[in-house]
Design a protein around this motif. Structure first.
Motif: not given
Ligand code: CO8
Length: 374
Positions: A165-177
């Motif tokens: 879940t965290a990885t996908d959000m970082i990949r999409s650019g919605s979060i950095r960390s």
């Protein structure tokens, strides 16, 4: 599309531990007392006497030698047989939040980051102290993290599903960390009076910091890919929800609300599921057994891990290739593979591949393929 990396990990280990010898002594004292109390009913064939537990069985069946717990006296008191954790007031931090914060701070320290560098907190665990407000939001507040936080639960696979879940959000650019935190108070969900499972679980909390790889300032693990799968099974289940129903079999007491499993079936059914899952994941990423330097597996049972390691690598894993921590921690649900990762990853060299894999109730299986970047 951005690339994510695990830049830090941390483990909170309770100060107290229970050896198999201590556990068996307490269980057998409880069983003796129960049998004495029910002697007439046992003699009349109305109830079955409780058999004693054995250290030998526990070690041979599971590989577990001890477990860490938040409270020891209650579990080992034959008249109590559960942890006695005092109720905290609404103004005090929750127990899960407190142990989670400790693990998060260790993960941040390893990455050389502070709470100001974190955009989100995911609390991924198999039991949550309460339904709402989310434990993750409490951790967010205690740590002074901005952004957002939420809880999720995929039982023993919570950590790897949280990492995806965290990885996908970082990949999409919605979060950095994001901090993915796994506080597991298994001792409060376990029936310590049930000989079949009283030895299985322990308490711990783990955390991983996942960041956009460009933000990494220390050696880290690039997340090459993640894979999650689920397949419904009742073989590991509890009914500890908000609905208390009367079941036709009368099993609506506290026992039904705690951890229940058909251990043999789980053993047999989960092994092929996990072995195939890992093999397919590796094949799709063109990773052969020769590439893989480390397997950080879910820590439920040593024989299970031996089997999976052999199947994945096509040979018996060498010392250290597939580290087990369950001899010290027992099964800590979602945290097990992350403890192994945290304790046995520093020595990997630039370019080395490793795979984190967890599996359990659901059924669920999650794998995270990583590459060391020095
Ligand atoms: N001492 C002595 N003898 C015992 C004991 C004991 N403590 N317990 C059972 N025995 C006896 C049994 O009575 C049986 O006797 P008999 O042959 O006469 O009937 C014999 O030993 C063999 O019993 P089992 O068949 O049950 O033993 P196994 O060899 O199958 O071992 C295990 C039991 C260790 C449970 C094994 O089946 C196993 O590891 N299975 C897989 C378990 C697993 O991976 N489960 C996943 C659960 S974790 C998860 O998904 C997360 C849930 C959420 C977290 C919950 C937190 C609490």
């Amino acid at each position: 599309m951005f690339t994510a990396a695990i830049t830090g990990s941390g483990v909170f280990t309770p100060e107290l531990s229970i050896s198999n010898a201590e556990l068996v002594e307490a269980f057998n004292a409880y069983a003796d007392a129960w049998n004495a109390e029910h002697a007439d009913a046992i003699a009349a064939g109305e109830v079955t006497a409780k058999d004693p537990s054995s250290e030998d069985f526990i070690f041979k069946a599971s590989g577990i030698e001890q477990r860490f717990v938040l409270n020891k006296s209650g579990i080992l008191d034959p008249t109590t047989m559960h942890p006695t954790l005092p109720q905290r007031s609404d103004d005090e931090p929750g127990v899960m939040a407190e142990m989670g914060v400790d693990a998060c701070n260790k993960a941040l320290a390893q990455a050389g980051k502070t709470a100001a560098d974190v955009d989100a907190v995911i609390c991924a665990a198999s039991n949550h102290e309460r339904a709402y407000p989310a434990i993750a939001i409490e951790i967010q507040q205690l740590m002074g993290v901005k952004g957002f936080a939420f809880d999720m639960n995929v039982a023993c696979s919570s950590a790897t599903f949280g990492l995806q879940t965290a990885t996908d959000m970082i990949r999409s650019g919605s979060i950095r960390s994001a901090l993915v935190v796994n506080p597991e108070i298994c001792s409060a969900h376990l029936e310590w009076r049930d000989r079949d499972c009283h030895f299985i679980f322990g308490d711990v909390a783990t955390a991983t910091l996942v960041e956009r790889i460009d933000d990494a300032t220390a050696p880290h693990f690039e997340i090459k890919s993640t894979r999650c799968a689920t397949e419904f099974s009742n073989n590991i289940r509890n009914n500890n929800g908000f609905l208390r129903r009367t079941r036709p079999d009368g099993l609506n007491d506290r026992r039904d609300m705690q951890f229940m499993q058909e251990g043999r079936k789980v053993f047999k059914e989960v092994l092929p599921l996990v072995s195939k899952h890992i093999a397919d994941h590796m094949a799709d990423e063109d990773i052969t057994a020769d590439h893989l330097k480390r397997l950080w597996l879910h820590q439920a049972n040593k024989s299970m891990n031996d089997f999976i390691g052999k199947k994945v690598l096509g040979r018996v894993p060498n010392d250290g290739e597939q580290p087990n921590i369950l001899q010290d921690y027992a099964n800590t649900s979602s945290a097990g593979s992350i403890i192994a990762f945290s304790q046995y990853s520093e020595d990997l060299q630039d370019g080395d591949y490793g795979l984190i894999c967890s599996f359990g109730a659901g059924y669920s299986v999650g794998s995270v393929l990583v590459q060391r970047r020095a």
